[in-house]
Design a protein around this motif. Sequence first.
Motif, PDB file in Angstrom:
ATOM      1  N   ALA A  78       5.458   4.210  -0.495  1.00  9.33           N
ATOM      2  CA  ALA A  78       4.924   3.044   0.201  1.00  9.33           C
ATOM      3  C   ALA A  78       4.772   3.321   1.688  1.00  9.33           C
ATOM      4  CB  ALA A  78       5.843   1.843  -0.020  1.00  9.33           C
ATOM      5  N   MET A  79       3.758   2.727   2.301  1.00  9.25           N
ATOM      6  CA  MET A  79       3.462   2.911   3.723  1.00  9.25           C
ATOM      7  C   MET A  79       3.567   1.557   4.414  1.00  9.25           C
ATOM      8  SD  MET A  79       0.111   5.361   3.302  1.00  9.25           S
ATOM      9  CE  MET A  79       0.232   6.094   4.925  1.00  9.25           C
TER      10      MET A  79
ATOM     11  N   CYS B 127       9.695   1.411  -8.969  1.00 13.99           N
ATOM     12  CA  CYS B 127      10.253   2.760  -9.117  1.00 13.99           C
ATOM     13  C   CYS B 127       9.479   3.562 -10.155  1.00 13.99           C
ATOM     14  CB  CYS B 127      11.729   2.691  -9.524  1.00 13.99           C
ATOM     15  SG  CYS B 127      12.840   2.072  -8.255  1.00 13.99           S
ATOM     16  N   VAL B 128       9.203   2.938 -11.304  1.00 18.50           N
ATOM     17  CA  VAL B 128       8.466   3.614 -12.377  1.00 18.50           C
ATOM     18  C   VAL B 128       7.053   3.950 -11.916  1.00 18.50           C
ATOM     19  CG1 VAL B 128       7.550   3.380 -14.706  1.00 18.50           C
ATOM     20  CG2 VAL B 128       9.850   2.543 -14.193  1.00 18.50           C
ATOM     21  N   ALA B 129       6.405   2.989 -11.225  1.00 19.47           N
ATOM     22  CA  ALA B 129       5.036   3.223 -10.765  1.00 19.47           C
ATOM     23  C   ALA B 129       4.968   4.341  -9.721  1.00 19.47           C
ATOM     24  CB  ALA B 129       4.461   1.931 -10.185  1.00 19.47           C
ATOM     25  N   GLN B 130       5.933   4.343  -8.791  1.00 21.45           N
ATOM     26  CA  GLN B 130       5.967   5.416  -7.801  1.00 21.45           C
ATOM     27  C   GLN B 130       6.165   6.762  -8.495  1.00 21.45           C
ATOM     28  OE1 GLN B 130       5.623   5.342  -4.438  1.00 21.45           O
ATOM     29  NE2 GLN B 130       5.357   3.135  -4.245  1.00 21.45           N
TER      30      GLN B 130
ATOM     31  N   ILE C  21       0.836  -1.195   0.000  1.00 20.94           N
ATOM     32  CA  ILE C  21       0.000   0.000   0.000  1.00 20.94           C
ATOM     33  C   ILE C  21       0.872   1.246   0.000  1.00 20.94           C
ATOM     34  CG2 ILE C  21      -1.791   1.271   1.223  1.00 20.94           C
ATOM     35  CD1 ILE C  21      -2.725  -1.413   0.097  1.00 20.94           C
ATOM     36  N   SER C  22       0.527   2.186  -0.864  1.00 20.53           N
ATOM     37  CA  SER C  22       1.239   3.465  -0.929  1.00 20.53           C
ATOM     38  C   SER C  22       0.259   4.602  -0.696  1.00 20.53           C
ATOM     39  CB  SER C  22       1.928   3.632  -2.285  1.00 20.53           C
ATOM     40  OG  SER C  22       2.919   2.646  -2.484  1.00 20.53           O
ATOM     41  N   GLY C  23       0.782   5.727  -0.247  1.00 20.40           N
ATOM     42  CA  GLY C  23      -0.061   6.887  -0.008  1.00 20.40           C
ATOM     43  C   GLY C  23       0.774   8.035   0.509  1.00 20.40           C
ATOM     44  N   ALA C  24       0.113   9.072   1.025  1.00 21.73           N
ATOM     45  CA  ALA C  24       0.816  10.205   1.623  1.00 21.73           C
ATOM     46  C   ALA C  24       1.536   9.741   2.884  1.00 21.73           C
ATOM     47  CB  ALA C  24      -0.182  11.308   1.958  1.00 21.73           C
TER      48      ALA C  24
ATOM     49  N   GLU D 277      12.205   4.174   0.987  1.00 24.84           N
ATOM     50  CA  GLU D 277      11.129   3.635   1.834  1.00 24.84           C
ATOM     51  C   GLU D 277      10.292   2.621   1.064  1.00 24.84           C
ATOM     52  OE1 GLU D 277       7.728   5.131   4.992  1.00 24.84           O
ATOM     53  OE2 GLU D 277       9.193   6.535   4.152  1.00 24.84           O
ATOM     54  N   SER D 278      10.008   2.891  -0.198  1.00 23.91           N
ATOM     55  CA  SER D 278       9.186   1.980  -0.991  1.00 23.91           C
ATOM     56  C   SER D 278       9.904   0.660  -1.240  1.00 23.91           C
ATOM     57  CB  SER D 278       8.818   2.639  -2.329  1.00 23.91           C
ATOM     58  OG  SER D 278       8.045   3.801  -2.132  1.00 23.91           O
ATOM     59  N   LEU D 279      11.177   0.712  -1.612  1.00 25.96           N
ATOM     60  CA  LEU D 279      11.903  -0.509  -1.935  1.00 25.96           C
ATOM     61  C   LEU D 279      12.198  -1.339  -0.687  1.00 25.96           C
ATOM     62  CD1 LEU D 279      14.333   0.864  -4.662  1.00 25.96           C
ATOM     63  CD2 LEU D 279      12.314  -0.566  -4.993  1.00 25.96           C
TER      64      LEU D 279
END
Length: 518
Positions: A296-297, A276-279, A65-68, A254-256
């Motif tokens: 990513a959270m 990376c591309v999607a972020q 899950i990704s977000g602010a 943080e996402s990876l």
Amino acid sequence: MFDLRSQAPATTRTDLLSGLTVALALVPEAVAFAFVAGVPPIVGLHAAFIVGLVTSIFGGRPGMISGATGALAVVLVSLVSEHGIQYMYAAVLLMGALQVLAGVLRLGKFIRMVPHPVMLGFVNGLAIVIFLAQLGQFKVTGPDGSLEWMSGTPLLVMLGLVAATMATIHFLPKLTKAVPASLAAIVGVTLVTIGLDLDTPTVVDFLRTMTGDASASLAGGLPVFALPDVPFDLETLRIVLPYAVILASVGLIESLLTLTLVDEITETRGRGNKECVAQGAANLTCGVFGAMGGCAMIGQSMININSGGRGRLSGITASLVLLAFVLVASPLIEVVPLAALVGVMFMVVLGTFEWSSIRVLTKVPKSDAIVIVLVSSVTVATDLAVAVFVGVVVSALVFAWKHAKNVYVEARTDEEGARVYTLHGPLFFGSTKRFSELFDPRQDPDDVIIDFQYARVSDHSAIEAIDSLAERYLNVGKELHLRHLSPECRQLLRKAGGMVEVNVIEDPRYHVATDALA
């Protein structure tokens, strides 16, 4: 006892239900991070929707899950305060472009260079950060308008509801797994609060406390397309570029790292470069739709995974339900007590923290134990990117120090009377001094051979050390021959010239990095 890891297979039903659970937890987080960044709550809610939706559809890690996020909010706050919200949109736009470029250049593979102690420190540090963030929910507005800690009956009610939420999440799966425990806990505690008319803070109370507006609401509209209202010139680039670089780095790290953690929990493998591309695409979209960007959270990702969410549908559902809350169903989410969401996040903390790392601190090398504690501390004190950077640098220096002592030679005399030194160990900047001390040109015969078959020449410092040694032998009228040098090493040799003999046939080929796994 608190192992929240689930190995449940992905199904449409579990993805839908886990997505609904995540959407409930996203709302206060998005509002809080928007407040940290100094922008209206709707800007954070739109970011949570856009980033979550785009990465769920196109990302390299289904179920994440990704977000602010707070990690980006703390970077954005100074830009917003100094230059305004439009420059924030421009920075987010450039941040997205940099992240897409990182994915196209296949830089995602370098996350594998993060040592395991750094990963443990990252996980533990984030668990502590999530825990500390929840403590803010135990504050209320005092008579003078300032925030103060709860006390008396309100505190007891809050703690009781938090405990009830945690107990439901822990014990319900032992009875049934038909409904995600987190969702059941949130709904159950909300109904109890309404039924008993308990006086406890709700989501809308949190929003009004954060904004200082007694009439604030989560209701809002759809994101509207609009390019950042800034001059597209070099001056704007000078302002936003430093922020964009930091935002892109923090977001990708943080996402990876979250992707790697989800990989370990689900025993599957995500695609770092695709993520990376999607972020980047998600943040590009945020930049032109008036949102604050995100990444990513780990907390919401753990809620999703622990609720059974494995597929892309879970993230898509969370984003669309969040948007539905904003558009038409804000009264439903506004009555959810904060205690229920705090209880869910406390269980995430218990499941995220690597409790085994405390037990192994005395069993692993001291350097690894120091790295675990250091990264955890720096994560809490500063931010994730700094913590990971510090952890990797310290780990690399420890590695270099240890391996610098592992260089040695085996000497023999061949049938032609030449002295043959078989070098063992890595030759790099940390071991060059030890390497030069292994030879005595004045005492050696006229012909000396150094065999690199069991050694690895790693960097330019090593090449310089070889050249210096060759010159030492040349100065005393003796010849130095080098065998089994890798092609990479031979290409870097410049000074040795005719006094270097290379056996091309037997030279090994070394390949340090590859994109095959990225």
